[in-house]
Motif scaffolding. Structure first.
Motif, PDB file in Angstrom:
ATOM      1  N   ILE A 187       0.848  -1.205   0.000  1.00 10.76           N
ATOM      2  CA  ILE A 187       0.000   0.000   0.000  1.00 10.76           C
ATOM      3  C   ILE A 187       0.875   1.243   0.000  1.00 10.76           C
ATOM      4  O   ILE A 187       0.652   2.196  -0.756  1.00 10.76           O
ATOM      5  CB  ILE A 187      -0.947  -0.007   1.218  1.00 10.76           C
ATOM      6  N   ALA A 188       1.915   1.243   0.864  1.00 14.59           N
ATOM      7  CA  ALA A 188       2.817   2.394   0.951  1.00 14.59           C
ATOM      8  C   ALA A 188       3.515   2.657  -0.375  1.00 14.59           C
ATOM      9  O   ALA A 188       3.690   3.805  -0.787  1.00 14.59           O
ATOM     10  CB  ALA A 188       3.832   2.165   2.062  1.00 14.59           C
ATOM     11  N   LEU A 189       3.918   1.593  -1.055  1.00 17.10           N
ATOM     12  CA  LEU A 189       4.657   1.730  -2.311  1.00 17.10           C
ATOM     13  C   LEU A 189       3.734   1.879  -3.514  1.00 17.10           C
ATOM     14  O   LEU A 189       4.214   2.037  -4.641  1.00 17.10           O
ATOM     15  CB  LEU A 189       5.575   0.513  -2.507  1.00 17.10           C
ATOM     16  N   GLY A 190       2.411   1.831  -3.294  1.00 16.38           N
ATOM     17  CA  GLY A 190       1.474   1.991  -4.395  1.00 16.38           C
ATOM     18  C   GLY A 190       1.268   0.741  -5.223  1.00 16.38           C
ATOM     19  O   GLY A 190       0.653   0.809  -6.294  1.00 16.38           O
ATOM     20  N   LEU A 191       1.779  -0.412  -4.767  1.00 17.37           N
ATOM     21  CA  LEU A 191       1.618  -1.648  -5.545  1.00 17.37           C
ATOM     22  C   LEU A 191       0.238  -2.261  -5.359  1.00 17.37           C
ATOM     23  O   LEU A 191      -0.192  -3.088  -6.180  1.00 17.37           O
ATOM     24  CB  LEU A 191       2.684  -2.675  -5.123  1.00 17.37           C
ATOM     25  N   SER A 192      -0.460  -1.858  -4.295  1.00 12.96           N
ATOM     26  CA  SER A 192      -1.773  -2.457  -4.033  1.00 12.96           C
ATOM     27  C   SER A 192      -2.774  -2.113  -5.125  1.00 12.96           C
ATOM     28  O   SER A 192      -3.766  -2.806  -5.298  1.00 12.96           O
ATOM     29  CB  SER A 192      -2.308  -1.967  -2.682  1.00 12.96           C
ATOM     30  N   ARG A 193      -2.482  -1.023  -5.865  1.00 14.54           N
ATOM     31  CA  ARG A 193      -3.420  -0.661  -6.918  1.00 14.54           C
ATOM     32  C   ARG A 193      -3.533  -1.758  -7.984  1.00 14.54           C
ATOM     33  O   ARG A 193      -4.593  -1.933  -8.587  1.00 14.54           O
ATOM     34  CB  ARG A 193      -2.976   0.654  -7.563  1.00 14.54           C
ATOM     35  N   ASP A 580      -1.271  -8.083 -14.929  1.00 13.48           N
ATOM     36  CA  ASP A 580      -0.660  -9.086 -14.048  1.00 13.48           C
ATOM     37  C   ASP A 580       0.849  -9.158 -14.283  1.00 13.48           C
ATOM     38  O   ASP A 580       1.645  -9.261 -13.340  1.00 13.48           O
ATOM     39  CB  ASP A 580      -1.291 -10.464 -14.300  1.00 13.48           C
ATOM     40  N   GLU A 581       1.241  -9.100 -15.557  1.00 15.27           N
ATOM     41  CA  GLU A 581       2.656  -9.185 -15.886  1.00 15.27           C
ATOM     42  C   GLU A 581       3.394  -7.934 -15.402  1.00 15.27           C
ATOM     43  O   GLU A 581       4.477  -8.016 -14.823  1.00 15.27           O
ATOM     44  CB  GLU A 581       2.830  -9.343 -17.411  1.00 15.27           C
ATOM     45  N   VAL A 582       2.772  -6.725 -15.634  1.00 13.76           N
ATOM     46  CA  VAL A 582       3.374  -5.479 -15.165  1.00 13.76           C
ATOM     47  C   VAL A 582       3.502  -5.490 -13.648  1.00 13.76           C
ATOM     48  O   VAL A 582       4.531  -5.120 -13.081  1.00 13.76           O
ATOM     49  CB  VAL A 582       2.531  -4.271 -15.621  1.00 13.76           C
ATOM     50  N   SER A 583       2.424  -5.955 -12.971  1.00 15.97           N
ATOM     51  CA  SER A 583       2.428  -6.008 -11.518  1.00 15.97           C
ATOM     52  C   SER A 583       3.529  -6.938 -11.010  1.00 15.97           C
ATOM     53  O   SER A 583       4.230  -6.625 -10.044  1.00 15.97           O
ATOM     54  CB  SER A 583       1.054  -6.472 -11.016  1.00 15.97           C
ATOM     55  N   ARG A 584       3.659  -8.092 -11.682  1.00 14.52           N
ATOM     56  CA  ARG A 584       4.669  -9.062 -11.257  1.00 14.52           C
ATOM     57  C   ARG A 584       6.070  -8.481 -11.395  1.00 14.52           C
ATOM     58  O   ARG A 584       6.902  -8.560 -10.471  1.00 14.52           O
ATOM     59  CB  ARG A 584       4.537 -10.349 -12.090  1.00 14.52           C
ATOM     60  N   VAL A 585       6.333  -7.856 -12.552  1.00 11.43           N
ATOM     61  CA  VAL A 585       7.664  -7.299 -12.800  1.00 11.43           C
ATOM     62  C   VAL A 585       7.946  -6.146 -11.837  1.00 11.43           C
ATOM     63  O   VAL A 585       9.039  -6.043 -11.249  1.00 11.43           O
ATOM     64  CB  VAL A 585       7.773  -6.813 -14.263  1.00 11.43           C
ATOM     65  N   LEU A 586       6.932  -5.245 -11.639  1.00  9.46           N
ATOM     66  CA  LEU A 586       7.128  -4.103 -10.767  1.00  9.46           C
ATOM     67  C   LEU A 586       7.324  -4.539  -9.317  1.00  9.46           C
ATOM     68  O   LEU A 586       8.195  -4.026  -8.615  1.00  9.46           O
ATOM     69  CB  LEU A 586       5.915  -3.155 -10.859  1.00  9.46           C
ATOM     70  N   THR A 590      10.600  -3.791  -7.312  1.00  7.76           N
ATOM     71  CA  THR A 590      10.465  -3.021  -6.068  1.00  7.76           C
ATOM     72  C   THR A 590      11.028  -3.796  -4.896  1.00  7.76           C
ATOM     73  O   THR A 590      11.747  -3.259  -4.043  1.00  7.76           O
ATOM     74  CB  THR A 590       8.990  -2.676  -5.821  1.00  7.76           C
ATOM     75  N   PHE A 591      10.710  -5.090  -4.836  1.00  9.86           N
ATOM     76  CA  PHE A 591      11.242  -5.930  -3.754  1.00  9.86           C
ATOM     77  C   PHE A 591      12.770  -5.965  -3.813  1.00  9.86           C
ATOM     78  O   PHE A 591      13.447  -5.884  -2.785  1.00  9.86           O
ATOM     79  CB  PHE A 591      10.680  -7.347  -3.848  1.00  9.86           C
ATOM     80  N   LYS A 592      13.288  -6.053  -5.025  1.00  8.92           N
ATOM     81  CA  LYS A 592      14.740  -6.083  -5.190  1.00  8.92           C
ATOM     82  C   LYS A 592      15.358  -4.786  -4.658  1.00  8.92           C
ATOM     83  O   LYS A 592      16.367  -4.804  -3.957  1.00  8.92           O
ATOM     84  CB  LYS A 592      15.079  -6.277  -6.668  1.00  8.92           C
ATOM     85  N   PHE A 593      14.705  -3.623  -5.002  1.00  9.06           N
ATOM     86  CA  PHE A 593      15.199  -2.323  -4.552  1.00  9.06           C
ATOM     87  C   PHE A 593      15.166  -2.241  -3.026  1.00  9.06           C
ATOM     88  O   PHE A 593      16.140  -1.832  -2.382  1.00  9.06           O
ATOM     89  CB  PHE A 593      14.325  -1.206  -5.155  1.00  9.06           C
TER      90      PHE A 593
END
Length: 751
Positions: A187-193, A580-586, A590-593
């Motif tokens: 949610i903080a990183l905006g990935l929940s969207r 789904d693919e964009v979300s997975r890659v992002l 993001t997790f890597k960062f």
């Protein structure tokens, strides 16, 4: 989103306090226990969130404070204002607390929005001012600032685990369930969207599927309905009715033509009857009028002679010779007119003189009023300057003067007043003379007008006599007409008898035509009714055909809609797969960062080569320790290790947030007692880390601590000291005076 200042009034240890944060760099708020450090952070937390009611745990009260936690003991009203900068705008958040009996409630909320002007950024222009209820305030605030977490939670997870973590909850992010921890960070990183989008897309696909079924069902129903309607039979029936309608219409036109002809003939006969009857009535009226004229003529002659009896005695004339009597009356009238003309000339001269006298009186009145006003002004000026002169001051220039000079000035004013009084008395004397003349003129005018009235009465009587003489003369000339009228009356009576016979013939013909016209009208009504019946039946059939056409159009539209829905469902599925693919890659990047930043920060804070640390996909922290037998998992890390790991994770997420969110790129990071459980060595490393973040990322960090060793990390230091039960604020280090004055003026008294 940077916090620039906080204003507190009757909040916990603050009676009235204002804390200004510099627009960049690290600010360290330092003070002993109970000096008000936590009160500042609790007030910021309350400005961004309204927690739901109910029981709140001790530690959670500092992260999500309620009004009763904030209002100073013994006070009835409290005020919180927080100034926030985002982009080129400032947002001043205001919350009012009120004590109501045993409760403390939020009684008012406001949001002030300003636009920054100029390059210096120390001038603003008001853009918006909102007064809101508690619920409206939070929703509007999140909309204006673009905050990602929904309101209404008992504990706002993102705020209390990423942006600000109270000292009592320092390791709370490590204690969350894995799924909850991942939700908070996403949610903080905006990935929940993206997760929300996938859930919404599934709902959309299901909704489209349900709509497809509904359209198919509607298509089947429409096809059955159209088959049940006999379109060709309806069209055949319409054709037959239209043929009958044309036949009835032709017959109706013939009957209408015959009826119109009969009406015209009937109208002509009726006009003839009216004309004959009119002539009869006219002749009868003429006969009656001639008879009446004869009677009236005799009566008028006698009446006029009776009226003239009184005039003939006064004028000394006889009715036996009407011409002589008329001549004598005309001479009397000319004499009266001559006298009347003289009186009117006299009257006009008097009225003209009276107007001149009135104008002179009005002019004198105006002159007297002007002189009285001037006299009042001079006397008022004298009284005013007399008081000033008594004080030894010049009434003109205001400077001190000798007493004799002042007396000379007053003497001049007295002389001026005396002169005006003389002019006033002279004007009043002249006005008295004018008024006497006006009264005399009015008396003469009234006398002349009375003479004119008497003379007019005499003239009217003489003219009446003249009029009666002329009327008698005219009447005497008409006496010869009476015999002629008697012959005309007999002749017209014979004509009336002939006209009455013609009238009886016309009335018989009118009755015959009336019967024929009634027959034609009855036939016309019957045909019109039949035509209306046919038109009604035709409208019903056409409505049914129109309904069939509408159903056919709807059927066509539904088939088109069904094709669109099927195609849309396929498109949505493809878009969902892409998202789904964009979300997975992002999420992966993001997790890597976050993972790399976390490892780097943790290593800087705890450079123990034997200790290593990793993040799982759910952002769970795992500690490993190298031993002689190999690498092993640390089951129960120490309190210090957990504090450092929790701090490192927050800083890593905050760095990611700045990197990927344009709105939060310049956001403020609040650290509450981050050195609890840390050794002096770790405190020094934390200080170096904060300085590095400030240097490399121009971060905006506010550190609250009682640890004096961390003071050196702050380019600006705010000192809090508790004196006589209230917090006092002082500043050290880099804080521009103009900037501080700007923030203080804006936050203390909003425009």
């Amino acid at each position: 989103m940077r916090i620039l200042g906080v204003y507190l009034e009757n909040i916990r240890s603050f009676r009235k306090g204002l804390i200004v944060f510099p627009p960049r760099g690290i600010t360290v708020i330092q003070g002993e226990v109970g000096s008000g450090k936590t009160s500042i952070l609790m007030s910021i937390a309350y400005a961004f969130e309204t927690p739901t009611g109910g029981r709140v745990e001790y530690a959670d009260a500092f992260a999500t404070p309620q009004p009763r936690h904030l209002l100073r003991t013994g006070e009835s009203r409290g005020l919180i204002r927080v100034l926030v900068k985002q982009g080129n705008r400032l947002f001043l958040l205001e919350r009012v607390l009120q004590r109501e009996g045993d409760r403390v409630v939020n009684s008012g909320n406001a949001i002030y929005v300003y636009e920054l002007l100029g390059e210096g950024g120390l001038q603003v222009k008001p853009v918006l001012k909102l007064r809101l209820s508690s619920g409206e305030y939070i929703e509007k605030l999140r909309s204006l600032l673009g905050l990602v977490e929904k309101s209404g939670r008992q504990r706002p997870e993102v705020f209390t685990n990423i942006i600000y973590s109270p000292q009592f909850n320092l390791t709370s992010i490590l204690e969350l369930e894995p799924s909850k921890r991942r939700e908070v960070i996403e949610i903080a990183l905006g990935l929940s969207r993206y997760t929300d989008f996938r859930a919404n897309v599934s709902k959309v696909i299901d909704a489209i599927g349900e709509k497809v079924k509904g359209v198919q069902l509607e298509l089947s129903r429409l096809e059955d309905t159209l088959r049940s309607l006999d379109k060709q039979g309806l069209q055949s029936r319409v054709k037959k009715i239209e043929e009958e309608k044309a036949r009835v219409k032709r017959e109706l036109e013939k009957v209408v033509s015959a009826r119109e002809k009969a009406e015209k003939e009937l109208e002509d006969v009726n006009n003839d009857i009216l004309k004959v009857n009119s002539v009869i009535q006219e002749k009868r009226g003429l006969i009656s009028r001639l008879q009446q004229e004869n009677r009236l003529l005799r009566d008028k002659i006698n009446a006029v002679k009776s009226k003239l009896a009184s005039y003939t005695q006064v004028l000394g004339v006889s009715l036996d010779n009407l011409d002589e009597a008329t001549k004598k009356v005309e001479e009397e009238i000319r004499a009266i007119q001559q006298r009347e003309l003289g009186l009117r000339e006299r009257l006009n001269a008097l009225i003209t003189r009276e107007k001149d006298v009135i104008a002179e009186e009005n002019r004198l009145d105006a002159e007297i009023a002007m002189l009285e006003r001037r006299l009042g002004e001079v006397e008022s000026d004298y009284r005013e300057k007399e008081g000033i002169v008594k004080k030894g001051i010049c009434p003109v220039c205001g400077q001190r003067i000798p007493h004799e000079h002042g007396l000379r000035l007053l003497a001049e004013l007295r002389e001026k007043a005396a002169k005006i009084k003389e002019e006033l008395e002279e004007a009043r004397r002249r006005r008295g003379v004018v008024r006497e003349e006006r009264s005399r003129l009015r008396s003469e005018i009234d006398k002349v007008q009375a003479e004119l009235v008497d003379l007019s009465g005499t003239k009217d009587r003489v003219r009446e006599a003249e009029k009666l003489l002329l009327e008698l003369k005219s009447l005497m000339e008409r006496v010869a007409e009476v015999a002629s009228n008697e012959e005309a009356i007999k002749r017209m009576q014979q004509e009336v008898e002939s006209l009455e016979a013609t009238l009886r013939e016309k009335k018989e013909k009118y009755a015959s035509l009336k019967n024929e016209l009634n027959r034609l009208r009855e036939a016309e009504r019957a045909m019109s009714n039949r035509l209306s019946e046919l038109e009604g039946e035709l409208r019903t059939l056409n409505d049914q055909l129109q309904k069939i056409q509408v159903l056919e159009e709807k059927l066509k539209s539904l088939r088109s809609e069904l094709n669109k829905l099927v195609n849309s469902r396929e498109v949505v599925k493809k878009v969902a797969d892409m998202v789904d693919e964009v979300s997975r890659v992002l999420a992966q990047e993001t997790f890597k960062f976050v993972s790399e930043s976390f490892t780097t920060i943790f290593t800087m804070l705890a450079p123990d080569k034997a200790l290593s640390i990793e993040l799982s996909k759910d952002y769970e922290i795992r500690f490993y320790y190298a031993t002689e037998k190999g690498r092993g998992l640390v089951v129960l890390p120490s309190g210090g290790q957990q504090s450092v790991a929790s701090l490192a994770l927050r800083l890593a997420v905050n760095q990611a947030l700045r990197a990927i969110s344009p709105r939060l790129k310049d956001s403020t990071l609040l650290l509450d007692e981050p050195t609890i459980g840390l050794s002096r060595e770790l405190v020094a490393r934390l200080r170096d880390l904060l300085n590095k973040l400030d240097e490399e990322q121009r971060a905006h960090i506010v550190v609250v601590t009682h640890d004096t060793d961390l003071l050196e990390a702050g380019s600006t230091r705010v000192r809090l000291v508790l004196r006589e039960g209230a917090t006092q604020v002082s500043y050290e280090g880099e804080l521009d005076k103009n900037y501080r004055a700007f923030v203080e003026s804006l936050i203390e008294k909003p425009p």
